[in-house]
Design a protein around this motif. Structure first.
Motif, PDB file in Angstrom:
ATOM      1  N   ALA A   1      30.807  27.611   8.719  1.00  0.00           N
ATOM      2  CA  ALA A   1      31.391  27.198  10.063  1.00  0.00           C
ATOM      3  C   ALA A   1      30.365  27.589  11.102  1.00  0.00           C
ATOM      4  N   GLY A   2      29.327  28.387  10.748  1.00  0.00           N
ATOM      5  CA  GLY A   2      28.364  28.881  11.762  1.00  0.00           C
ATOM      6  C   GLY A   2      28.679  29.996  12.393  1.00  0.00           C
ATOM      7  N   VAL A   3      29.626  30.755  11.959  1.00  0.00           N
ATOM      8  CA  VAL A   3      30.201  31.969  12.699  1.00  0.00           C
ATOM      9  C   VAL A   3      29.716  33.227  12.102  1.00  0.00           C
ATOM     10  N   ASP A   4      28.960  34.219  12.672  1.00  0.00           N
ATOM     11  CA  ASP A   4      28.433  35.273  12.035  1.00  0.00           C
ATOM     12  C   ASP A   4      29.330  36.340  12.026  1.00  0.00           C
ATOM     13  N   SER A   5      30.270  36.264  11.080  1.00  0.00           N
ATOM     14  CA  SER A   5      31.286  37.215  10.806  1.00  0.00           C
ATOM     15  C   SER A   5      31.617  37.181   9.267  1.00  0.00           C
ATOM     16  N   GLY A   6      32.777  38.182   8.875  1.00  0.00           N
ATOM     17  CA  GLY A   6      33.298  38.025   7.661  1.00  0.00           C
ATOM     18  C   GLY A   6      34.637  37.445   7.800  1.00  0.00           C
ATOM     19  N   GLY A   7      35.061  37.078   8.532  1.00  0.00           N
ATOM     20  CA  GLY A   7      36.339  36.441   9.082  1.00  0.00           C
ATOM     21  C   GLY A   7      36.784  36.351  10.401  1.00  0.00           C
ATOM     22  N   CYS A   8      37.485  35.468  10.588  1.00  0.00           N
ATOM     23  CA  CYS A   8      37.864  35.404  12.123  1.00  0.00           C
ATOM     24  C   CYS A   8      39.037  34.344  12.405  1.00  0.00           C
ATOM     25  N   THR A   9      39.788  34.749  13.413  1.00  0.00           N
ATOM     26  CA  THR A   9      40.626  33.958  14.103  1.00  0.00           C
ATOM     27  C   THR A   9      40.275  33.241  15.303  1.00  0.00           C
ATOM     28  N   GLU A  10      40.030  32.038  15.593  1.00  0.00           N
ATOM     29  CA  GLU A  10      39.719  31.447  16.787  1.00  0.00           C
ATOM     30  C   GLU A  10      40.822  30.968  17.622  1.00  0.00           C
ATOM     31  N   PHE A  11      40.804  31.237  19.052  1.00  0.00           N
ATOM     32  CA  PHE A  11      42.063  30.871  19.874  1.00  0.00           C
ATOM     33  C   PHE A  11      41.576  30.085  20.991  1.00  0.00           C
ATOM     34  N   ALA A  12      42.615  29.219  21.287  1.00  0.00           N
ATOM     35  CA  ALA A  12      42.133  28.392  22.584  1.00  0.00           C
ATOM     36  C   ALA A  12      41.763  29.197  23.668  1.00  0.00           C
ATOM     37  N   LEU A  13      40.633  29.089  24.411  1.00  0.00           N
ATOM     38  CA  LEU A  13      40.176  29.833  25.535  1.00  0.00           C
ATOM     39  C   LEU A  13      41.239  29.879  26.872  1.00  0.00           C
ATOM     40  N   PRO A  14      41.263  31.003  27.520  1.00  0.00           N
ATOM     41  CA  PRO A  14      42.202  30.840  28.638  1.00  0.00           C
ATOM     42  C   PRO A  14      41.390  29.888  29.814  1.00  0.00           C
ATOM     43  N   GLU A  15      42.241  29.486  30.684  1.00  0.00           N
ATOM     44  CA  GLU A  15      41.510  28.631  31.704  1.00  0.00           C
ATOM     45  C   GLU A  15      40.998  29.440  32.681  1.00  0.00           C
ATOM     46  N   SER A  16      41.116  30.822  32.914  1.00  0.00           N
ATOM     47  CA  SER A  16      40.414  31.468  33.762  1.00  0.00           C
ATOM     48  C   SER A  16      40.015  32.916  32.913  1.00  0.00           C
ATOM     49  N   VAL A  17      38.768  33.478  33.479  1.00  0.00           N
ATOM     50  CA  VAL A  17      38.562  34.574  32.997  1.00  0.00           C
ATOM     51  C   VAL A  17      39.264  35.862  33.594  1.00  0.00           C
ATOM     52  N   ARG A  18      39.836  35.694  34.598  1.00  0.00           N
ATOM     53  CA  ARG A  18      40.542  36.671  35.400  1.00  0.00           C
ATOM     54  C   ARG A  18      42.104  36.316  35.079  1.00  0.00           C
ATOM     55  N   LEU A  19      42.520  37.085  34.135  1.00  0.00           N
ATOM     56  CA  LEU A  19      44.098  36.977  33.792  1.00  0.00           C
ATOM     57  C   LEU A  19      45.056  37.579  34.489  1.00  0.00           C
ATOM     58  N   SER A  20      46.190  37.199  34.539  1.00  0.00           N
ATOM     59  CA  SER A  20      47.195  38.056  35.029  1.00  0.00           C
ATOM     60  C   SER A  20      47.689  39.108  33.932  1.00  0.00           C
ATOM     61  N   ALA A  21      48.233  40.177  34.701  1.00  0.00           N
ATOM     62  CA  ALA A  21      48.565  41.421  33.912  1.00  0.00           C
ATOM     63  C   ALA A  21      49.495  40.765  32.492  1.00  0.00           C
ATOM     64  N   GLU A  22      50.394  39.644  32.906  1.00  0.00           N
ATOM     65  CA  GLU A  22      51.247  39.439  31.423  1.00  0.00           C
ATOM     66  C   GLU A  22      50.549  38.721  30.522  1.00  0.00           C
ATOM     67  N   ASP A  23      49.426  37.893  30.921  1.00  0.00           N
ATOM     68  CA  ASP A  23      48.618  37.289  30.034  1.00  0.00           C
ATOM     69  C   ASP A  23      47.623  38.321  29.229  1.00  0.00           C
ATOM     70  N   LEU A  24      47.202  39.483  30.170  1.00  0.00           N
ATOM     71  CA  LEU A  24      46.339  40.415  29.382  1.00  0.00           C
ATOM     72  C   LEU A  24      47.259  41.109  28.379  1.00  0.00           C
ATOM     73  N   ARG A  25      48.588  41.363  28.654  1.00  0.00           N
ATOM     74  CA  ARG A  25      49.374  42.129  27.629  1.00  0.00           C
ATOM     75  C   ARG A  25      49.514  41.404  26.381  1.00  0.00           C
ATOM     76  N   ARG A  26      49.613  39.916  26.567  1.00  0.00           N
ATOM     77  CA  ARG A  26      49.747  38.853  25.359  1.00  0.00           C
ATOM     78  C   ARG A  26      48.609  39.135  24.632  1.00  0.00           C
ATOM     79  N   TRP A  27      47.425  38.834  25.369  1.00  0.00           N
ATOM     80  CA  TRP A  27      45.932  38.959  24.589  1.00  0.00           C
ATOM     81  C   TRP A  27      45.858  40.480  24.031  1.00  0.00           C
ATOM     82  N   SER A  28      46.473  41.303  24.490  1.00  0.00           N
ATOM     83  CA  SER A  28      46.244  42.729  23.830  1.00  0.00           C
ATOM     84  C   SER A  28      47.123  42.981  22.684  1.00  0.00           C
ATOM     85  N   ARG A  29      48.217  42.246  22.754  1.00  0.00           N
ATOM     86  CA  ARG A  29      49.160  42.378  21.372  1.00  0.00           C
ATOM     87  C   ARG A  29      48.379  41.584  20.390  1.00  0.00           C
ATOM     88  N   VAL A  30      48.028  40.415  20.632  1.00  0.00           N
ATOM     89  CA  VAL A  30      47.333  39.429  19.557  1.00  0.00           C
ATOM     90  C   VAL A  30      45.973  39.957  19.209  1.00  0.00           C
TER      91      VAL A  30
END
Length: 213
Positions: A103-132
């Motif tokens: 796949a052209g990925v430099d890793s031993g394994g990965c899970t790729e997610f859809a990118l967020p629309e903005s690099v500055r996330l809300s506190a709730e979005d950051l909590r979600r990403w922190s869990r995931v």
């Protein structure tokens, strides 16, 4: 284990086997010497040009490689289950160095997610990403008692919080809180982690076996 250490370990193992088995099967010491030279040369090239990935590919193809791949699958299963719970879209999951190489990925394994629309996330979005993003390490710990993967996850999580504008102390508190939450959630889904890991492992390509249909 680092890529270089793993590659070195595999090469040393093979060379040791050649040194022991060679005389028993009538292999000339000159051939053993040649194998040693080739092994050390390949180790140097792999480290310099491929970051040690060749060692990972070889380790996954050798007996015992299934165990290494399953640990990666458990890690990625944790990400996938947590993403499903938190409503984050998973684009693909790759298990093993061969799958990532293809796949052209430099890793031993990965899970790729859809990118967020903005690099500055809300506190709730950051909590979600922190869990995931911490879910892979949590899944490994639940199944194996510790986690050997997750450096990239921690680095990405740090960048997300760093771009958010929140102070460092809040970021640490929220990440610890998210870790506790995902630990509780995944502990109750242990059987699902195992089942998803088995499914991912069955689909993972590996040298020396046919591609899954």
């Amino acid at each position: 284990m680092t890529s270089g250490a793993l590659t070195a370990g595999v090469v040393v193992l093979l060379l040791s086997l050649a040194a022991v088995v060679g005389p028993l099967v009538g292999l000339s010491p000159w051939w053993v010497t040649l194998l040693v030279a080739l092994g050390l040369g390949s180790l140097t090239v792999d480290a310099a040009r491929f970051g040690g990935r060749g060692g990972h590919l070889l380790a996954e193809a050798l007996p015992g490689g299934q165990g290494r791949l399953r640990r990666i699958a458990v890690h990625e299963a944790g990400h996938a289950l947590a993403a499903d719970s938190d409503g984050l879209e998973v684009r693909r999951v790759l298990v093993g160095s061969l799958a990532c190489l293809q796949a052209g990925v430099d890793s031993g394994g990965c899970t790729e997610f859809a990118l967020p629309e903005s690099v500055r996330l809300s506190a709730e979005d950051l909590r979600r990403w922190s869990r995931v993003l911490q879910a892979g390490m949590v899944a490994e710990t639940l199944v194996y008692g510790d986690s050997v993967g997750g450096d990239d996850d921690r680095a990405l999580l740090g960048r997300l919080w760093g771009l958010s504008g929140f102070d460092v102390e809040m970021a640490r508190l929220e990440q610890r809180r998210a870790r506790r939450e995902v630990e509780q959630a995944l502990r109750a889904r242990r059987a699902e982690i195992e089942a998803e890991a088995d499914r991912l492992l069955a689909a993972a390509p590996r040298f020396g076996r046919r591609s899954p249909s």
